[in-house]
Design a protein around this motif. Structure first.
Motif, PDB file in Angstrom:
ATOM      1  N   TYR A  45       0.763  -1.111   0.091  1.00 27.23           N
ATOM      2  CA  TYR A  45       0.006   0.086   0.023  1.00 27.23           C
ATOM      3  C   TYR A  45       0.987   1.303   0.082  1.00 27.23           C
ATOM      4  O   TYR A  45       2.027   1.199   0.846  1.00 27.23           O
ATOM      5  N   ALA A 144      -4.415   2.530  -2.237  1.00 22.83           N
ATOM      6  CA  ALA A 144      -4.859   2.961  -0.097  1.00 22.83           C
ATOM      7  C   ALA A 144      -5.858   3.859   0.234  1.00 22.83           C
ATOM      8  O   ALA A 144      -6.026   3.646   1.524  1.00 22.83           O
ATOM      9  N   TRP A 152      -4.192   1.963  10.344  1.00 18.98           N
ATOM     10  CA  TRP A 152      -2.771   1.694  10.035  1.00 18.98           C
ATOM     11  C   TRP A 152      -2.047   1.000   9.993  1.00 18.98           C
ATOM     12  O   TRP A 152      -1.765  -0.085  10.136  1.00 18.98           O
TER      13      TRP A 152
END
Ligand code: UT7
Length: 352
Positions: A45, A144, A152
């Motif tokens: 990502y 993302a 995250w």
């Protein structure tokens, strides 16, 4: 007759890989579900603030270096991204600016997972009409920003905590979509081949807007006034909607057909094709295409295990790996193949 050919490739994937087990920290999913259904083991990502043009720039630098040209020789940029830095303008001009080649025209194409066969047709047109001599073609996607979680740090294992039940439920709601996409970029430098009969031979391209909502970003479009509303955020319309099963069926039906038709137009058989470089949406789609065309597995390579589905970038990343790895040789017949949001699908034939 000669067509456009690839003189250098490059690719880039951001950050460290995120495994299927990592994803299970933020949603109800598992390696046991994802791996056999898709072939995906991990994906990357983009980091906070890292955009499609950043990824595309890195891949472009590598492609330019591999081509052994000066970046000043590039006279057109073709950029494909469904997650461009801004709603508008597209990311092509930003990649040009990052490369320090401001003033070079940039074309932004929106064919998503089918972008490479479409872009190859456009590149060949630009070169054959003399509008360009050296083209930088980039596919870059940073998904993302539409992933349905905020934690995250938990995902990356940087914070040893459980996400809230609400956060887990929200991510789980979108898990069918979220687990397949990953971020990355691929780039190619293209020039007219100097070898008779080599280069781009032709493409067969299709679009059917009736299926636009099979995979689409329903929030933030100009069908609405204003084009972005609080309700869209509340309804989580910043996460694309995907009718996975429908797309799967379109792909396994349309992709073998388009390859057969293209080969017939160019007086070759599918057996003559050395490499089918197919979009990496799901290994099971490509296995079905391969079986329908009666091709051996080694002719339809896959790297989805390591990247997931990088949308506009998959074909260019795979090509980069095969060319750098010395697998694809000059003179071999390549078929680039993809289907994605639009619905766009198509194939391009190139004698490399
Ligand atoms: O890039 C171009 C555009 N995209 C594509 O071409 C994608 C093509 N489609 C696909 O690859 C597949 O449809 C997916 C891999 C996306 C989904 O696989 P599927 O077999 O079509 O799953 P589904 O969405 O029909 O869901 C089947 C079940 C459901 O559970 P129930 O209702 O049967 O109890 C889902 O809730 O699997 C469940 N499920 C999951 N479970 C664990 C869906 N996603 C997940 C998940 N983890 N990530």
């Amino acid at each position: 007759m000669t067509g456009v050919t690839i003189i250098g490739t490059g690719s880039y994937a951001p950050g460290r890989p995120v495994t299927n087990h990592d994803l299970a920290r933020v949603m109800d999913t598992s390696d046991e579900w994802i791996r056999p259904r898709t072939g995906i083991h991990q994906r990357h990502y983009a980091g906070e603030g890292e955009t499609a043009s950043d990824l595309g720039f890195r891949a472009a630098e590598r492609a330019i270096e591999a081509a052994g040209i000066d970046r000043g020789e590039i006279d057109a940029i073709l950029c494909s991204s469904m997650t461009s830095d801004y709603k508008f303008p597209g990311s092509g001009g930003l990649i040009g600016a990052k490369l320090g080649i401001q003033g070079v025209p940039a074309f932004d194409l929106q064919q998503q997972c089918a972008s490479m066969p479409f872009s190859m047709q456009v590149a060949n047109g630009l070169i054959s009409t003399g509008a360009a001599k050296t083209i930088l073609m980039v596919g870059a996607d940073a998904h993302a920003g539409f992933m349905p979680w905020k934690d995250w740090d938990v995902l990356y294992g940087e914070r040893d905590a459980e996400v809230s039940p609400e956060a887990r439920a929200q991510a789980t709601k979108h898990r069918g979509l979220a687990v397949i996409f990953g971020d990355g970029a691929g780039a190619m430098v293209l020039r007219k081949s100097e070898v008779e009969g080599h280069g781009f031979l032709g493409a067969q391209l299709h679009t059917d807007g009736d299926y636009a909502e099979d995979i689409a970003l329903l929030g933030g479009g100009f069908r609405s006034r204003p084009f972005l509303t609080k309700e869209m955020i509340d309804e989580e319309l910043y996460v694309p909607r995907m009718a996975g099963r429908s797309l799967f069926k379109h792909a396994v039906k349309k992709l073998p057909k388009v390859v057969r038709e293209l080969c017939a137009r160019h007086e070759c058989t599918t057996e003559d094709v050395d490499w089918v470089i197919a979009h990496q949406a799901n290994d099971r789609i490509n296995f079905a295409v391969r079986d329908a065309l009666k091709l051996p597995p080694e002719k339809v390579p896959s790297n989805i295990a390591r990247y997931g589905n990088t949308s506009s970038a998959t074909i260019a990343i795979l090509l980069d790996e095969l060319i750098r790895g010395g697998k694809i040789e000059r003179g071999q017949l390549l078929c680039l193949l993809g289907l994605g949001a639009g619905l766009h699908w198509g194939a391009a034939l190139m004698r490399y």
